[in-house]
Design an enzyme around this catalytic site. Structure first.
Site, PDB file in Angstrom:
ATOM      1  N   ASN A  62     -26.295 -16.335  -1.567  1.00  0.00           N
ATOM      2  CA  ASN A  62     -26.816 -16.205  -2.925  1.00  0.00           C
ATOM      3  C   ASN A  62     -28.265 -15.730  -2.795  1.00  0.00           C
ATOM      4  O   ASN A  62     -29.114 -16.468  -2.276  1.00  0.00           O
ATOM      5  CB  ASN A  62     -26.743 -17.563  -3.625  1.00  0.00           C
ATOM      6  CG  ASN A  62     -27.305 -17.508  -5.037  1.00  0.00           C
ATOM      7  OD1 ASN A  62     -27.955 -16.529  -5.430  1.00  0.00           O
ATOM      8  ND2 ASN A  62     -27.057 -18.544  -5.801  1.00  0.00           N
ATOM      9  N   VAL A  63     -28.537 -14.527  -3.266  1.00  0.00           N
ATOM     10  CA  VAL A  63     -29.873 -13.944  -3.056  1.00  0.00           C
ATOM     11  C   VAL A  63     -30.991 -14.710  -3.755  1.00  0.00           C
ATOM     12  O   VAL A  63     -32.171 -14.501  -3.455  1.00  0.00           O
ATOM     13  CB  VAL A  63     -29.927 -12.448  -3.497  1.00  0.00           C
ATOM     14  CG1 VAL A  63     -28.991 -11.595  -2.660  1.00  0.00           C
ATOM     15  CG2 VAL A  63     -29.647 -12.301  -4.990  1.00  0.00           C
ATOM     16  N   TYR A 162     -32.933  -8.924 -18.624  1.00  0.00           N
ATOM     17  CA  TYR A 162     -32.574  -7.843 -17.690  1.00  0.00           C
ATOM     18  C   TYR A 162     -33.685  -6.793 -17.614  1.00  0.00           C
ATOM     19  O   TYR A 162     -34.073  -6.352 -16.524  1.00  0.00           O
ATOM     20  CB  TYR A 162     -31.258  -7.230 -18.160  1.00  0.00           C
ATOM     21  CG  TYR A 162     -30.619  -6.231 -17.234  1.00  0.00           C
ATOM     22  CD1 TYR A 162     -29.841  -6.652 -16.148  1.00  0.00           C
ATOM     23  CD2 TYR A 162     -30.751  -4.856 -17.450  1.00  0.00           C
ATOM     24  CE1 TYR A 162     -29.223  -5.728 -15.311  1.00  0.00           C
ATOM     25  CE2 TYR A 162     -30.145  -3.936 -16.622  1.00  0.00           C
ATOM     26  CZ  TYR A 162     -29.375  -4.373 -15.551  1.00  0.00           C
ATOM     27  OH  TYR A 162     -28.770  -3.453 -14.728  1.00  0.00           O
ATOM     28  N   ILE A 195     -23.584   3.765 -15.217  1.00  0.00           N
ATOM     29  CA  ILE A 195     -22.701   4.162 -14.124  1.00  0.00           C
ATOM     30  C   ILE A 195     -21.374   3.420 -14.280  1.00  0.00           C
ATOM     31  O   ILE A 195     -21.364   2.230 -14.658  1.00  0.00           O
ATOM     32  CB  ILE A 195     -23.329   3.812 -12.744  1.00  0.00           C
ATOM     33  CG1 ILE A 195     -24.813   4.230 -12.681  1.00  0.00           C
ATOM     34  CG2 ILE A 195     -22.530   4.447 -11.606  1.00  0.00           C
ATOM     35  CD1 ILE A 195     -25.106   5.711 -12.847  1.00  0.00           C
TER      36      ILE A 195
HETATM   37  N1  LIG Z   1     -23.459  -0.073 -13.430  1.00  0.00           N
HETATM   38  C1  LIG Z   1     -24.504   0.400 -14.073  1.00  0.00           C
HETATM   39  O1  LIG Z   1     -24.376   1.162 -15.034  1.00  0.00           O
HETATM   40  C2  LIG Z   1     -25.898   0.046 -13.659  1.00  0.00           C
HETATM   41  C3  LIG Z   1     -26.965   0.703 -14.270  1.00  0.00           C
HETATM   42  C4  LIG Z   1     -28.257   0.408 -13.888  1.00  0.00           C
HETATM   43  C5  LIG Z   1     -28.481  -0.532 -12.899  1.00  0.00           C
HETATM   44  N2  LIG Z   1     -27.428  -1.177 -12.326  1.00  0.00           N
HETATM   45  C6  LIG Z   1     -27.722  -2.157 -11.299  1.00  0.00           C
HETATM   46  O2  LIG Z   1     -27.031  -1.835 -10.120  1.00  0.00           O
HETATM   47  C7  LIG Z   1     -26.694  -3.014  -9.399  1.00  0.00           C
HETATM   48  C8  LIG Z   1     -25.203  -3.046  -9.097  1.00  0.00           C
HETATM   49  O3  LIG Z   1     -24.503  -2.967 -10.313  1.00  0.00           O
HETATM   50  P1  LIG Z   1     -22.899  -2.907 -10.386  1.00  0.00           P
HETATM   51  O4  LIG Z   1     -22.580  -2.158 -11.614  1.00  0.00           O
HETATM   52  O5  LIG Z   1     -22.340  -2.479  -9.087  1.00  0.00           O
HETATM   53  O6  LIG Z   1     -22.583  -4.463 -10.650  1.00  0.00           O
HETATM   54  P2  LIG Z   1     -21.295  -5.319 -10.296  1.00  0.00           P
HETATM   55  O7  LIG Z   1     -21.316  -6.463 -11.260  1.00  0.00           O
HETATM   56  O8  LIG Z   1     -20.082  -4.466 -10.227  1.00  0.00           O
HETATM   57  O9  LIG Z   1     -21.611  -5.855  -8.818  1.00  0.00           O
HETATM   58  C9  LIG Z   1     -22.673  -6.750  -8.569  1.00  0.00           C
HETATM   59  C10 LIG Z   1     -22.419  -7.467  -7.262  1.00  0.00           C
HETATM   60  O10 LIG Z   1     -23.494  -8.393  -7.063  1.00  0.00           O
HETATM   61  C11 LIG Z   1     -22.961  -9.622  -6.600  1.00  0.00           C
HETATM   62  N3  LIG Z   1     -23.847 -10.719  -6.953  1.00  0.00           N
HETATM   63  C12 LIG Z   1     -24.090 -11.245  -8.178  1.00  0.00           C
HETATM   64  N4  LIG Z   1     -24.924 -12.272  -8.091  1.00  0.00           N
HETATM   65  C13 LIG Z   1     -25.242 -12.420  -6.784  1.00  0.00           C
HETATM   66  C14 LIG Z   1     -26.078 -13.323  -6.073  1.00  0.00           C
HETATM   67  N5  LIG Z   1     -26.737 -14.304  -6.703  1.00  0.00           N
HETATM   68  N6  LIG Z   1     -26.189 -13.170  -4.729  1.00  0.00           N
HETATM   69  C15 LIG Z   1     -25.501 -12.198  -4.072  1.00  0.00           C
HETATM   70  N7  LIG Z   1     -24.691 -11.315  -4.703  1.00  0.00           N
HETATM   71  C16 LIG Z   1     -24.565 -11.435  -6.041  1.00  0.00           C
HETATM   72  C17 LIG Z   1     -21.611  -9.729  -7.295  1.00  0.00           C
HETATM   73  O11 LIG Z   1     -20.747 -10.665  -6.645  1.00  0.00           O
HETATM   74  C18 LIG Z   1     -21.123  -8.287  -7.229  1.00  0.00           C
HETATM   75  O12 LIG Z   1     -20.414  -8.038  -6.040  1.00  0.00           O
HETATM   76  C19 LIG Z   1     -27.178  -4.186 -10.267  1.00  0.00           C
HETATM   77  O13 LIG Z   1     -28.452  -4.606  -9.841  1.00  0.00           O
HETATM   78  C20 LIG Z   1     -27.280  -3.573 -11.648  1.00  0.00           C
HETATM   79  O14 LIG Z   1     -28.185  -4.248 -12.463  1.00  0.00           O
HETATM   80  C21 LIG Z   1     -26.139  -0.905 -12.675  1.00  0.00           C
END
Ligand SMILES: NC(=O)c1ccc[n+]([C@@H]2O[C@H](COP(=O)([O-])OP(=O)(O)OC[C@H]3O[C@@H](n4cnc5c(N)ncnc54)[C@H](O)[C@@H]3O)[C@@H](O)[C@H]2O)c1
Length: 252
Positions: A62-63, A162, A195
């Site tokens: 857990n980060v 966020y 995304i």
């Molecule tokens: N998808 C988008 O449109 C988008 C846009 C801008 C930014 N982001 C950012 O990109 C990153 C990835 O997004 P995504 O869409 O792949 O999200 P996602 O929800 O598909 O994946 C997130 C991953 O983080 C892990 N995670 C959550 N809490 C955690 C913790 N406390 N410790 C370790 N791991 C943990 C989850 O288990 C999951 O595998 C995020 O930081 C998100 O905010 C995503």
């Protein structure tokens, strides 16, 4: 940085953008340390990275938990022989208006929702960035840290928690670029637009449609387009202290 045999840690690598990055970098010959709270998802990421011709190992962590992060980064260095890159990608959403009112106040964003997002998306970035820097300095080979911020860092309605955390992640990349350059460590951030991952699949269809119509590119981004930017930032040794926007031209 030539990625062949370099160790790159990716937080939140169990799915979504993190998984796409793991596979993309594995194809380029990097050794991937996948960090996530979900072991099963990480195993699938490692399988896909291996299928792509690379090497990957999973680390449950857990980060947001200091001791877990310290132990995880020590374990990565010990098990994988060093640390050259970190992508701070783990992130969560707990959206809601700060205050919602109609003929009086209906609801408020809870402190729990505020804190949960700050813990993972900002404190987690700090803790992992700090531990990565410790090991990169000790390794003496330099390195590169990438914080995954968001277009929401500009301030997005319904995302007090966020937006604040993502602005913080972008700002930390600039601080670290200045503080760590003397050790040959670069730091950058990526601010993705919308995304196509599980995170956005959770949005209401009407909201998703409205949002896509407003993107100049008229489509959502693909995870590989973010992974491509991660590879560029790792590989280009003269880019530091910057936020790269990958959003199809969208401005909030
Ligand atoms: N998808 C988008 O449109 C988008 C846009 C801008 C930014 N982001 C950012 O990109 C990153 C990835 O997004 P995504 O869409 O792949 O999200 P996602 O929800 O598909 O994946 C997130 C991953 O983080 C892990 N995670 C959550 N809490 C955690 C913790 N406390 N410790 C370790 N791991 C943990 C989850 O288990 C999951 O595998 C995020 O930081 C998100 O905010 C995503």
């Amino acid at each position: 940085m030539n990625l062949t045999n370099k160790v790159v840690a990716i937080t939140g690598g169990g799915q979504g953008l993190g998984r796409a990055m793991a596979v993309y970098l594995a194809k380029k010959g990097a050794k991937i340390a996948v960090i996530d709270i979900d072991q099963e998802h990480m195993e699938e990421t490692c399988r896909l990275a291996a299928e792509a011709g690379g090497e990957a190992a999973s680390f449950v962590c857990n980060v947001a938990e200091e001791t877990q992060v310290e132990e995880t980064f020590s374990a990565i260095v010990q098990q994988m022989g060093g640390l050259h890159g970190l992508v701070n990608n783990a992130g969560i959403l707990r959206d809601g208006l700060m205050v919602k009112a109609k003929d009086g106040v209906i609801s408020k964003m809870s402190l729990a929702h505020w804190q949960a997002v700050i813990d993972v998306n900002l404190t987690g970035v700090f803790l992992c960035g700090r531990e990565a820097a410790v090991h990169m300095i000790e390794g003496g080979e330099g390195g590169c840290i990438i914080n995954i911020s968001s277009i929401s860092r500009a301030g997005n309605m319904g995302q007090s928690n966020y937006s604040a955390a993502k602005a913080g992640g972008a700002s930390l990349a600039v601080v670290w670029a200045k503080e760590l350059a003397r050790y040959g460590i670069r730091a950058n951030a990526i601010a993705p637009g919308f995304i196509a991952t599980d995170m956005t699949a959770g949005m209401k269809p009407e909201a998703l449609e409205k949002m896509t119509a407003g993107i100049p590119a008229k489509r959502m981004g693909q995870p590989e387009e973010i992974a491509h930017t991660v590879a560029y930032l790792l590989e280009n040794d003269y880019v530091s202290g910057r936020v790269v926007e990958v959003d199809g031209g969208l401005r909030l």
